[in-house]
Scaffold this motif. Sequence first.
Motif, mmCIF file in Angstrom:
data_model
loop_
_atom_site.group_PDB
_atom_site.id
_atom_site.type_symbol
_atom_site.label_atom_id
_atom_site.label_comp_id
_atom_site.label_asym_id
_atom_site.label_seq_id
_atom_site.Cartn_x
_atom_site.Cartn_y
_atom_site.Cartn_z
ATOM 1 N N PRO A 110 0.834 -1.196 0.000
ATOM 2 C CA PRO A 110 0.000 0.000 0.000
ATOM 3 C C PRO A 110 0.873 1.251 0.000
ATOM 4 C CG PRO A 110 -0.067 -1.077 2.146
ATOM 5 C CD PRO A 110 0.694 -1.967 1.219
ATOM 6 N N ALA A 112 2.217 4.714 0.880
ATOM 7 C CA ALA A 112 2.226 5.486 2.124
ATOM 8 C C ALA A 112 1.491 6.792 1.886
ATOM 9 C CB ALA A 112 3.655 5.756 2.559
ATOM 10 N N PRO A 113 0.706 7.206 2.855
ATOM 11 C CA PRO A 113 -0.011 8.467 2.662
ATOM 12 C C PRO A 113 0.982 9.614 2.519
ATOM 13 C CG PRO A 113 -0.233 7.699 4.920
ATOM 14 C CD PRO A 113 0.470 6.626 4.155
ATOM 15 N N LYS A 114 0.719 10.438 1.535
ATOM 16 C CA LYS A 114 1.599 11.585 1.296
ATOM 17 C C LYS A 114 1.371 12.625 2.371
ATOM 18 C CE LYS A 114 3.434 11.283 -3.055
ATOM 19 N NZ LYS A 114 4.497 11.980 -3.680
ATOM 20 N N GLY A 115 2.419 13.009 2.959
ATOM 21 C CA GLY A 115 2.353 14.052 3.971
ATOM 22 C C GLY A 115 3.266 15.185 3.558
#
Length: 132
Positions: A110, A112-115
Amino acid sequence: MLKEFKNFIMTGNVIEFAVAVILAGAVSQVVNGFVKDIIMPVVGEFTGGVDFANLKYVLTEASGIAGEPGAIAENAIRYGAWINTIVNLIIVGFVLFIIIKAYNKTKKPPAAPKGPSQEDLLAEIRDLLKKQ
């Protein structure tokens, strides 16, 4: 109730499960044949020609003629058949391990959420320090 049952049966998961059960039965026959007809004769050859399927410990000998009154069937512990079953289990476990390993390689991890980037965080900290 009939409509709910129809909806339940027609969902993808139930149909996929049914296909998996049918395939498992077919694969089971293939594995049993492979173990019985290919693997165990080779193992038997290395153990001096022993046929594991016929290994047993007889508790009570058969007496009389089968089907006639007073006939007693043989009572035996068939540990050779059990050894064949254990070999089946090991082969099926190994095949499933290979299949799951190959399946896991095809799955993408998955994302990784973009931060905010490191520079954005440092700029935000700088701005907060300037306000104080």
